[in-house]
Motif scaffolding. Structure first.
Motif, PDB file in Angstrom:
ATOM      1  N   GLY A   1      24.813  -1.893  66.689  1.00 25.81           N
ATOM      2  CA  GLY A   1      23.403  -2.670  66.354  1.00 25.81           C
ATOM      3  C   GLY A   1      22.318  -1.860  66.634  1.00 25.81           C
ATOM      4  N   GLN A   2      22.231  -0.620  66.752  1.00 27.75           N
ATOM      5  CA  GLN A   2      20.972   0.352  66.766  1.00 27.75           C
ATOM      6  C   GLN A   2      20.513   0.200  65.623  1.00 27.75           C
ATOM      7  OE1 GLN A   2      21.916   3.768  68.848  1.00 27.75           O
ATOM      8  NE2 GLN A   2      23.189   2.720  70.365  1.00 27.75           N
ATOM      9  N   ILE A   3      21.083   0.418  64.270  1.00 28.36           N
ATOM     10  CA  ILE A   3      20.603   0.391  63.051  1.00 28.36           C
ATOM     11  C   ILE A   3      21.194  -0.752  62.221  1.00 28.36           C
ATOM     12  CG2 ILE A   3      19.902   2.916  63.302  1.00 28.36           C
ATOM     13  CD1 ILE A   3      22.464   3.548  61.667  1.00 28.36           C
ATOM     14  N   ASP A   4      20.650  -1.162  61.133  1.00 26.73           N
ATOM     15  CA  ASP A   4      21.085  -2.177  60.211  1.00 26.73           C
ATOM     16  C   ASP A   4      21.720  -1.356  58.902  1.00 26.73           C
ATOM     17  OD1 ASP A   4      20.441  -4.501  61.584  1.00 26.73           O
ATOM     18  OD2 ASP A   4      18.442  -3.310  61.377  1.00 26.73           O
ATOM     19  N   GLY A   5      21.571  -0.137  58.910  1.00 25.87           N
ATOM     20  CA  GLY A   5      22.154   0.815  57.641  1.00 25.87           C
ATOM     21  C   GLY A   5      21.756   2.076  57.541  1.00 25.87           C
ATOM     22  N   PHE A   6      22.520   2.917  56.785  1.00 27.61           N
ATOM     23  CA  PHE A   6      22.118   4.374  56.628  1.00 27.61           C
ATOM     24  C   PHE A   6      22.570   4.926  55.381  1.00 27.61           C
ATOM     25  CE2 PHE A   6      26.411   4.310  58.324  1.00 27.61           C
ATOM     26  CZ  PHE A   6      27.197   5.162  57.457  1.00 27.61           C
TER      27      PHE A   6
END
Length: 340
Positions: A181-186
């Motif tokens: 959950g540190q990022i929402d996408g990449f």
């Protein structure tokens, strides 16, 4: 002109991605050795580390993001270091991935038109504006991944600088960061997008091949000084990598063998355990490591990338130096090595 390599042992850097395949094949199958050079491959997890090691002479060369030689030559984010891309290693290969929760909330999904998923996210953001902007990761500021992500966002009417937070993460960190959950996408190269989907933590919603068809993605990068001092060694590297590409194209068995080599701990290890074979040329990512014209450097094919770098430079009250662009991606070393 030297025909025997000036160096008989050298070290090339790579980042664990499927488009390091030609380097791995050339070493494991013996194509480097056949050209009279023994090559060690040094795994680097961050592009900035790899860049700095090449500039400092700690690596003889490396797999690089295609914009990186030009960014290094222009002195973007570090002191200028004239760098060349004498052979292309891959075209296409990137995926834009969003978390399962963001896909479910927004309705974003993979389709034939990458604008569809971008518009879905844009519409959702328009209805759910708040203090916490979605955080999207890319691998390096001067990378196709960054530029592709920004272009995809703009298709949905999303301002990359206002509506979302863009952060830099090394490719091997992407899936774990998404899961935690540190990022929402990449946006990253394979195998990280398909691994996120395999683990059920994300979904592919667009690909670089959809946005910029057949764009140069990775190159072999060496400093201009290194190329000047070791022209026969560079020619040997080019011929070995061309041989690796031809071998890979020969049969499905060879592609399965290449995947087995990539799965060795020094290379990509368990990050490719979800793959049965190398998914080359397969929709929607359409990664290409072989075929007519794939490996020969092409300044014209760098056009979209050059536009993005020019935009970055204009924010610094500078303009893209066209002679430097042409020197970075000139096919002269490739053609000399292949006697064209």
């Amino acid at each position: 002109m030297h025909t025997t390599p000036e160096l008989n042992h050298l070290t090339l850097g790579f980042v664990p991605l499927l488009d390091a395949t030609l380097l791995v094949i050339a070493r494991e199958r013996g194509f480097f050795s056949e050209q009279g050079v023994e090559v060690s491959l040094s795994r680097e997890n961050a592009w900035s580390t790899l860049r700095d090691k090449v500039a400092a002479g700690l690596l003889d060369g490396a797999q690089m993001l295609s914009p990186m030689p030009l960014a290094m030559s222009l002195g973007l984010e570090r002191a200028p270091c004239d760098t060349l891309a004498p052979i292309t290693l891959s075209r296409n290969g990137n995926a834009i991935v969003l978390s399962e929760s963001l896909c479910q909330q927004s309705g974003a999904a993979m389709g034939s038109d990458p604008a569809d998923s971008a518009r879905a996210v844009g519409a959702w953001l328009g209805q759910h504006s708040g203090p916490h902007r979605p955080r999207l990761a890319m691998v390096y500021p001067f990378s196709c991944q960054h530029y592709l992500l920004r272009e995809w966002l703009s298709l949905g009417g999303i301002d990359p600088d206002r509506d979302v937070e863009l952060v830099v993460l090394p490719p091997p960190r992407m899936v774990a960061a998404l899961s935690e959950g540190q990022i929402d996408g990449f946006c990253a190269g394979e195998p990280w997008g398909s691994l996120a989907a395999h683990q059920g933590v994300g979904q592919l919603v667009a690909s670089g091949a959809q946005l910029w068809p057949d764009h140069p993605e990775k190159v072999l990068g060496v400093t201009r000084s290194w190329a000047h001092h070791y022209p026969a060694t560079l020619a040997a590297l080019i011929r070995a990598l061309v041989a690796a590409s031809d071998w890979l194209a020969d049969s499905p068995d060879n592609r399965r063998q290449a995947l087995e080599w990539l799965a060795l701990p020094p290379y990509l290890d368990r990050s490719v355990s979800h793959l049965d074979t190398l998914p080359l040329g397969v929709a929607p990512i359409h990664q290409r490591l072989f075929g007519p014209g794939v490996l020969r450097p092409d300044v014209e094919a760098m056009g979209r990338i050059a536009e993005q770098l020019d935009r970055s430079l204009r924010h610094l009250d500078r303009a893209l130096d066209i002679p430097t662009l042409h020197e970075c991606y000139a096919p002269v070393h490739f053609d000399a090595a292949m006697h064209q």
